[in-house]
Design a protein around this motif. Structure first.
Motif, PDB file in Angstrom:
ATOM      1  N   THR A 109      18.175  21.952  31.765  1.00  0.00           N
ATOM      2  CA  THR A 109      18.317  21.819  33.208  1.00  0.00           C
ATOM      3  C   THR A 109      18.876  23.183  33.856  1.00  0.00           C
ATOM      4  OG1 THR A 109      18.024  19.441  33.236  1.00  0.00           O
ATOM      5  CG2 THR A 109      18.391  20.395  35.192  1.00  0.00           C
ATOM      6  N   ALA A 110      19.925  23.375  33.243  1.00  0.00           N
ATOM      7  CA  ALA A 110      20.840  24.674  34.005  1.00  0.00           C
ATOM      8  C   ALA A 110      20.032  25.800  33.533  1.00  0.00           C
ATOM      9  CB  ALA A 110      22.219  24.657  33.410  1.00  0.00           C
ATOM     10  N   ALA A 111      19.285  25.990  32.485  1.00  0.00           N
ATOM     11  CA  ALA A 111      18.567  27.276  32.312  1.00  0.00           C
ATOM     12  C   ALA A 111      17.450  27.227  33.373  1.00  0.00           C
ATOM     13  CB  ALA A 111      18.003  27.134  30.806  1.00  0.00           C
ATOM     14  N   ARG A 112      16.774  26.372  33.450  1.00  0.00           N
ATOM     15  CA  ARG A 112      15.660  26.316  34.700  1.00  0.00           C
ATOM     16  C   ARG A 112      16.464  26.701  35.974  1.00  0.00           C
ATOM     17  NH1 ARG A 112      11.064  27.423  32.360  1.00  0.00           N
ATOM     18  NH2 ARG A 112       9.885  25.736  31.365  1.00  0.00           N
ATOM     19  N   GLN A 113      17.594  26.261  36.369  1.00  0.00           N
ATOM     20  CA  GLN A 113      18.200  26.564  37.833  1.00  0.00           C
ATOM     21  C   GLN A 113      18.514  27.929  37.936  1.00  0.00           C
ATOM     22  OE1 GLN A 113      21.139  23.446  37.753  1.00  0.00           O
ATOM     23  NE2 GLN A 113      19.733  21.748  38.280  1.00  0.00           N
ATOM     24  N   VAL A 114      18.912  28.314  36.821  1.00  0.00           N
ATOM     25  CA  VAL A 114      19.678  29.971  36.990  1.00  0.00           C
ATOM     26  C   VAL A 114      18.705  30.807  36.317  1.00  0.00           C
ATOM     27  CG1 VAL A 114      22.135  29.015  36.882  1.00  0.00           C
ATOM     28  CG2 VAL A 114      20.951  29.649  34.604  1.00  0.00           C
ATOM     29  N   ASP A 115      17.626  30.219  35.900  1.00  0.00           N
ATOM     30  CA  ASP A 115      16.679  31.290  35.339  1.00  0.00           C
ATOM     31  C   ASP A 115      17.152  32.257  34.044  1.00  0.00           C
ATOM     32  OD1 ASP A 115      13.792  32.213  34.842  1.00  0.00           O
ATOM     33  OD2 ASP A 115      14.194  33.956  36.542  1.00  0.00           O
ATOM     34  N   CYS A 116      17.820  31.475  33.316  1.00  0.00           N
ATOM     35  CA  CYS A 116      18.536  32.377  32.356  1.00  0.00           C
ATOM     36  C   CYS A 116      18.068  31.495  30.695  1.00  0.00           C
ATOM     37  CB  CYS A 116      20.021  32.384  32.588  1.00  0.00           C
ATOM     38  SG  CYS A 116      20.781  33.136  31.036  1.00  0.00           S
ATOM     39  N   TYR A 117      17.277  32.209  29.978  1.00  0.00           N
ATOM     40  CA  TYR A 117      17.000  31.730  28.586  1.00  0.00           C
ATOM     41  C   TYR A 117      17.632  32.384  27.385  1.00  0.00           C
ATOM     42  CZ  TYR A 117      13.736  29.719  32.184  1.00  0.00           C
ATOM     43  OH  TYR A 117      13.273  29.179  33.300  1.00  0.00           O
ATOM     44  N   ARG A 118      18.473  33.210  27.664  1.00  0.00           N
ATOM     45  CA  ARG A 118      18.949  34.086  26.382  1.00  0.00           C
ATOM     46  C   ARG A 118      20.092  33.326  25.982  1.00  0.00           C
ATOM     47  NH1 ARG A 118      18.869  40.317  27.079  1.00  0.00           N
ATOM     48  NH2 ARG A 118      19.456  40.294  24.822  1.00  0.00           N
ATOM     49  N   ASN A 119      20.285  33.217  24.730  1.00  0.00           N
ATOM     50  CA  ASN A 119      21.547  32.511  24.086  1.00  0.00           C
ATOM     51  C   ASN A 119      22.956  32.875  24.815  1.00  0.00           C
ATOM     52  OD1 ASN A 119      23.138  30.894  22.530  1.00  0.00           O
ATOM     53  ND2 ASN A 119      23.008  32.308  20.669  1.00  0.00           N
ATOM     54  N   TYR A 120      23.133  34.302  24.396  1.00  0.00           N
ATOM     55  CA  TYR A 120      24.597  34.516  24.882  1.00  0.00           C
ATOM     56  C   TYR A 120      24.635  34.575  26.246  1.00  0.00           C
ATOM     57  CZ  TYR A 120      25.065  36.104  20.104  1.00  0.00           C
ATOM     58  OH  TYR A 120      25.187  35.964  18.813  1.00  0.00           O
ATOM     59  N   GLU A 121      23.765  34.730  27.210  1.00  0.00           N
ATOM     60  CA  GLU A 121      24.037  34.797  28.728  1.00  0.00           C
ATOM     61  C   GLU A 121      23.963  33.381  29.050  1.00  0.00           C
ATOM     62  OE1 GLU A 121      24.137  37.079  30.718  1.00  0.00           O
ATOM     63  OE2 GLU A 121      23.979  38.685  29.134  1.00  0.00           O
ATOM     64  N   LEU A 122      23.234  32.342  28.345  1.00  0.00           N
ATOM     65  CA  LEU A 122      23.176  31.065  28.530  1.00  0.00           C
ATOM     66  C   LEU A 122      24.527  30.640  28.460  1.00  0.00           C
ATOM     67  CD1 LEU A 122      21.602  28.863  29.812  1.00  0.00           C
ATOM     68  CD2 LEU A 122      20.884  28.426  27.747  1.00  0.00           C
ATOM     69  N   ARG A 123      25.378  30.791  27.602  1.00  0.00           N
ATOM     70  CA  ARG A 123      26.782  30.241  27.092  1.00  0.00           C
ATOM     71  C   ARG A 123      27.608  30.340  28.422  1.00  0.00           C
ATOM     72  NH1 ARG A 123      28.301  32.511  21.007  1.00  0.00           N
ATOM     73  NH2 ARG A 123      26.438  31.678  19.996  1.00  0.00           N
ATOM     74  N   LYS A 124      27.591  31.745  29.060  1.00  0.00           N
ATOM     75  CA  LYS A 124      28.182  31.860  30.312  1.00  0.00           C
ATOM     76  C   LYS A 124      28.296  30.931  31.228  1.00  0.00           C
ATOM     77  CE  LYS A 124      27.886  37.154  29.555  1.00  0.00           C
ATOM     78  NZ  LYS A 124      27.657  38.106  30.106  1.00  0.00           N
ATOM     79  N   HIS A 125      26.992  30.366  31.268  1.00  0.00           N
ATOM     80  CA  HIS A 125      26.966  29.164  32.422  1.00  0.00           C
ATOM     81  C   HIS A 125      27.067  27.703  32.066  1.00  0.00           C
ATOM     82  CE1 HIS A 125      24.752  32.105  35.023  1.00  0.00           C
ATOM     83  NE2 HIS A 125      24.372  32.496  34.004  1.00  0.00           N
ATOM     84  N   THR A 126      27.168  27.435  30.624  1.00  0.00           N
ATOM     85  CA  THR A 126      27.148  26.101  30.086  1.00  0.00           C
ATOM     86  C   THR A 126      28.046  25.765  29.190  1.00  0.00           C
ATOM     87  OG1 THR A 126      25.526  26.490  28.518  1.00  0.00           O
ATOM     88  CG2 THR A 126      24.595  25.867  30.729  1.00  0.00           C
ATOM     89  N   TYR A 127      28.754  26.477  28.381  1.00  0.00           N
ATOM     90  CA  TYR A 127      29.571  26.492  27.255  1.00  0.00           C
ATOM     91  C   TYR A 127      30.568  25.542  27.510  1.00  0.00           C
ATOM     92  CZ  TYR A 127      32.770  27.275  23.203  1.00  0.00           C
ATOM     93  OH  TYR A 127      33.726  27.199  22.486  1.00  0.00           O
ATOM     94  N   GLN A 128      31.549  25.938  28.607  1.00  0.00           N
ATOM     95  CA  GLN A 128      32.880  25.022  28.795  1.00  0.00           C
ATOM     96  C   GLN A 128      32.445  23.914  29.356  1.00  0.00           C
ATOM     97  OE1 GLN A 128      35.680  26.008  28.183  1.00  0.00           O
ATOM     98  NE2 GLN A 128      35.482  28.239  27.550  1.00  0.00           N
ATOM     99  N   GLY A 129      31.348  23.745  30.139  1.00  0.00           N
ATOM    100  CA  GLY A 129      31.148  22.367  30.744  1.00  0.00           C
ATOM    101  C   GLY A 129      30.505  21.317  29.743  1.00  0.00           C
TER     102      GLY A 129
END
Length: 401
Positions: free
Chosen positions: A35-55
């Motif tokens: 869901t977060a990937a759709r919201q921020v329009d980010c689908y690459r592994n390493y870039e997606l980690r910045k938005h979701t990993y800690q959460g």
């Protein structure tokens, strides 16, 4: 080469509860990441980690490796979805199905497979047990079993990533192992393989692997499913659930036997294997409505993949050839005519008069194209004419006497 080897886990009730309590948060976290990937329009592994990993690590009590594998699983799922959209597998541009796939986040079932690496999973081959990370702590001494070949593969081969899988009330580890390939030999001719529906395979040696029994089995299964679905009682639904994927497992077993027989015969005679290139066959072939169910339920791709990996493991050369007009062309004189194919199984050349089984004739044509294809790829390049060769401008001309 890499193979996926499934081994069955034999957990205690307490261990099974811990495994289930691990899959559920991992896949719930995957849904949040999708869901977060759709919201921020980010689908690459390493870039997606910045938005979701800690959460997800804090909310679902995941370890560092588990959280990273969850994010990578989501990125891989979106990559597969994008490839299917570009290939047109989800409809044409503007269709409702394609539009929903493009805007909706990917969902994951609670029991979707979860990847494990060497930090999260260790094998103890002497006791046939595994040590598995869970959200409740490390599970030690989880017993596993399998066939002799599966046990040998995980014990003697290098193991890469593994997937924890829950299916039909059972737990599995699908381990990716690296096995040695046999050196590929120079083929002395090719064994042509013609795939079909009435005959699953007809090879150029005249061996027929008829699909009558398999097609009859599938028709019986379809009738049984229809009756159970129409009945709709609890017992009928339980029976449907028990029979889930039974037909697919039966078809896969048939395809394994056929592929193994063909590869063994090719290796015994020193030949290669020539198969038809059946990419997008479901889009190219036009059939009547009663025949579509048979076409779409038959696993062309699966049999082709079984032939490919078994041939590669045995060192048998395998080539894909153009399937066009193989059933209309005479393998003797080369005459091509639509009228040569009288019916499903009869071929009668209007030029030389040869009469043969249509699938056998097609297999012979495929074998010939295999020889031509192998020769074209492996033929040494001839030196260019002298007038076309590059000349070194600083080279001194040779003056002979």
């Amino acid at each position: 080469m890499k193979l996926v080897v499934p081994v069955k886990l034999l957990p205690t009730p307490e261990q099974a509860a811990a495994l289930e309590s691990t899959l559920r948060p991992c896949n719930a976290a995957a849904c949040d990441v999708a869901t977060a990937a759709r919201q921020v329009d980010c689908y690459r592994n390493y870039e997606l980690r910045k938005h979701t990993y800690q959460g997800i690590k804090a909310e679902y009590r995941l370890g560092a490796q588990a959280a990273q594998h969850v994010i990578k699983k989501v990125a891989d799922a979106y990559a597969t979805l994008t490839a299917n959209i570009r290939a047109g597998n989800l409809g044409k541009a503007g269709s409702r199905r394609r539009w929903r796939a493009e805007v909706s986040p990917i969902g994951f079932r609670w029991n979707a497979a979860q990847p494990y690496d060497a930090r999260m999973l260790s094998w103890h081959h002497d006791t046939r047990t595994a040590s598995i990370w869970t959200t409740a702590g490390r599970l030690r001494d989880v017993a596993y079993t399998g066939s002799a070949g599966q046990i040998k593969a995980v014990a003697t081969s290098k193991i890469g990533e593994s997937d924890l899988v829950y299916r039909d009330g059972m737990w599995f580890l699908h381990a990716t192992v690296e096995v040695a390939e046999a050196p590929m030999y120079e083929p002395d001719g090719f064994l042509g393989v013609d795939m079909g529906i009435v005959n699953i395979v007809y090879d150029s040696d005249g061996n027929r692997y008829a699909g009558t029994r398999l097609n009859g089995y599938r028709r019986r299964q379809a009738r049984l499913r229809a009756r159970l679905q129409e009945k709709g009682t609890k017992s009928a639904k339980r029976l449907l659930a028990r029979r889930n994927k039974k037909e697919a497992r039966h078809a896969a077993n048939v395809n394994h036997h056929i592929a193994k027989t063909i590869v063994t015969e090719a290796a015994r005679t020193g030949r290669g294997i020539a198969v038809e290139e059946l990419t997008a066959i479901r889009d190219r072939v036009r059939l009547r409505k009663p025949q579509r169910v048979t076409l779409h339920s038959w696993s062309f791709r699966q049999l082709g993949s079984f032939l490919a990996y078994k041939a590669r493991r045995a060192g048998v050369p395998l080539v894909e050839v153009d399937p066009r007009y193989t059933s209309q062309t005479c393998n003797g004189c080369g005459h091509r005519d639509r009228r040569n194919r009288l019916d499903q199984e009869t071929f009668h050349c209007r030029s030389c008069g040869v009469v043969a089984h249509a699938d056998h004739n097609a297999a012979l044509n495929i074998a010939k194209r295999g020889v031509e294809s192998w020769g074209a790829v492996n033929r040494p390049h001839a030196a260019p004419p002298r007038s076309q060769r590059e000349v070194d401008p600083q080279a001194r001309p040779f003056i002979g006497g």
